[in-house]
Design an enzyme around this catalytic site. Structure first.
Site, PDB file in Angstrom:
ATOM      1  N   CYS A 153       0.838  -1.202   0.000  1.00  0.00           N
ATOM      2  CA  CYS A 153       0.000   0.000   0.000  1.00  0.00           C
ATOM      3  C   CYS A 153       0.875   1.256   0.000  1.00  0.00           C
ATOM      4  O   CYS A 153       0.663   2.184  -0.785  1.00  0.00           O
ATOM      5  CB  CYS A 153      -0.929  -0.033   1.208  1.00  0.00           C
ATOM      6  SG  CYS A 153      -2.137   1.295   1.242  1.00  0.00           S
ATOM      7  N   CYS A 154       1.900   1.285   0.867  1.00  0.00           N
ATOM      8  CA  CYS A 154       2.809   2.441   0.895  1.00  0.00           C
ATOM      9  C   CYS A 154       3.553   2.579  -0.436  1.00  0.00           C
ATOM     10  O   CYS A 154       3.815   3.697  -0.889  1.00  0.00           O
ATOM     11  CB  CYS A 154       3.834   2.300   2.024  1.00  0.00           C
ATOM     12  SG  CYS A 154       3.245   2.831   3.634  1.00  0.00           S
ATOM     13  N   CYS A 213      -1.235   8.187   7.719  1.00  0.00           N
ATOM     14  CA  CYS A 213      -2.589   7.911   7.224  1.00  0.00           C
ATOM     15  C   CYS A 213      -3.499   7.462   8.376  1.00  0.00           C
ATOM     16  O   CYS A 213      -3.033   6.876   9.358  1.00  0.00           O
ATOM     17  CB  CYS A 213      -2.540   6.801   6.184  1.00  0.00           C
ATOM     18  SG  CYS A 213      -1.551   7.202   4.731  1.00  0.00           S
ATOM     19  N   CYS A 247      -3.319   3.760   9.604  1.00  0.00           N
ATOM     20  CA  CYS A 247      -2.051   3.212  10.098  1.00  0.00           C
ATOM     21  C   CYS A 247      -1.416   4.078  11.175  1.00  0.00           C
ATOM     22  O   CYS A 247      -0.225   3.929  11.456  1.00  0.00           O
ATOM     23  CB  CYS A 247      -1.077   3.060   8.931  1.00  0.00           C
ATOM     24  SG  CYS A 247      -1.748   2.073   7.588  1.00  0.00           S
ATOM     25  N   CYS A 293       7.682   4.158   5.817  1.00  0.00           N
ATOM     26  CA  CYS A 293       6.881   4.076   4.587  1.00  0.00           C
ATOM     27  C   CYS A 293       7.689   3.523   3.423  1.00  0.00           C
ATOM     28  O   CYS A 293       7.142   3.044   2.451  1.00  0.00           O
ATOM     29  CB  CYS A 293       6.453   5.467   4.119  1.00  0.00           C
ATOM     30  SG  CYS A 293       5.816   6.540   5.357  1.00  0.00           S
TER      31      CYS A 293
END
Ligand code: SF4
Length: 223
Positions: free
Chosen positions: A108-109, A191, A194, A213
């Site tokens: 995702c990162c 985010c 997280c 990240c």
């Protein structure tokens, strides 16, 4: 491609920024995540060069308080922050399934932060971050100026040797706008999915081995 790294370790944050601006503006930009460090960096940088470039990685899942801080600083300094984004959340869900951050935060990162950062840095000679050594063991060796091998440009970390206390003293002394989540126990803010309250970076990906990240871990190249 690299040349001799200038020795700015004994210089102040202002000295480091002045050097960065003198040698690299306008091919220079501040990476801004609207945390307390960027409150300081923006203030110092705008005093040196009001037309300095600032960019943000908008993951589309930042906190409302972060977006509100973003608006506040744009108004205060009369700037427009350049925005770099990953795919829409709908597109990401189609390609990778729902809630990728819960199943594979690394992926995702990579999609929402690392790839957009690559675009933000392309064409620049140098970037500036609010990274501080005491934030985490992965940042303990950060220098005030480094050759960022991963992205092939200079990286300036003017606050590398600042303590959290110094950051807050500067914010208070200059009455700077800052992300109000810091007052709710969030030392580091990313985010929504997280980030939890916590000191240092302990609230980031809490309960997961992940600590970064991927924006900074490969970058330092100090010799
Ligand atoms: S911090 Fe979480 S939501 Fe944000 S890009 Fe990384 S994994 Fe995705």
């Amino acid at each position: 491609m690299t040349t001799t790294i200038p020795d700015l370790e004994s210089g102040s944050a202002k000295d480091v920024l002045a050097f960065a601006v003198e040698h690299h503006h306008p091919s220079l930009a501040l990476a801004c995540s609207f945390q307390k460090e960027e409150a300081v960096m923006l203030d110092l940088l705008m005093a040196i060069e009001p037309s300095a470039r600032v960019f943000a990685l908008d993951t589309s899942v930042l906190f409302p308080q972060t977006y509100a801080t973003w608006e506040l600083v744009e108004k205060r300094y009369g700037i427009k922050v350049e925005v770099f984004e990953g795919p829409s959340l709908a597109e990401q869900a189609t390609t990778h399934g729902d809630e990728l951050w819960a199943r594979d935060p690394q992926a995702c990162c990579a999609i929402r932060k690392v790839e957009p950062l690559g675009r933000a840095l392309s064409g620049l000679d140098a970037w500036i971050t609010g990274l501080r050594r005491e934030q985490s063991p992965t940042r303990a060796n950060a220098r005030k100026v480094e050759w960022d091998q991963a992205h092939d440009l200079w990286k300036f970390n003017p606050l590398a040797d600042w303590t959290e206390e110094q950051v807050w003293e500067y914010i208070a002394a200059n009455d700077l706008p800052y992300n109000p989540l810091h007052d709710e126990g969030y030392s580091s803010i990313g985010c929504t999915h997280c980030t939890q309250p916590g000191s240092g970076r302990e609230g980031r990906w809490a309960g997961n081995d992940k600590t970064e990240c991927g924006l900074h871990i490969d970058a330092p190249q100090t010799q």
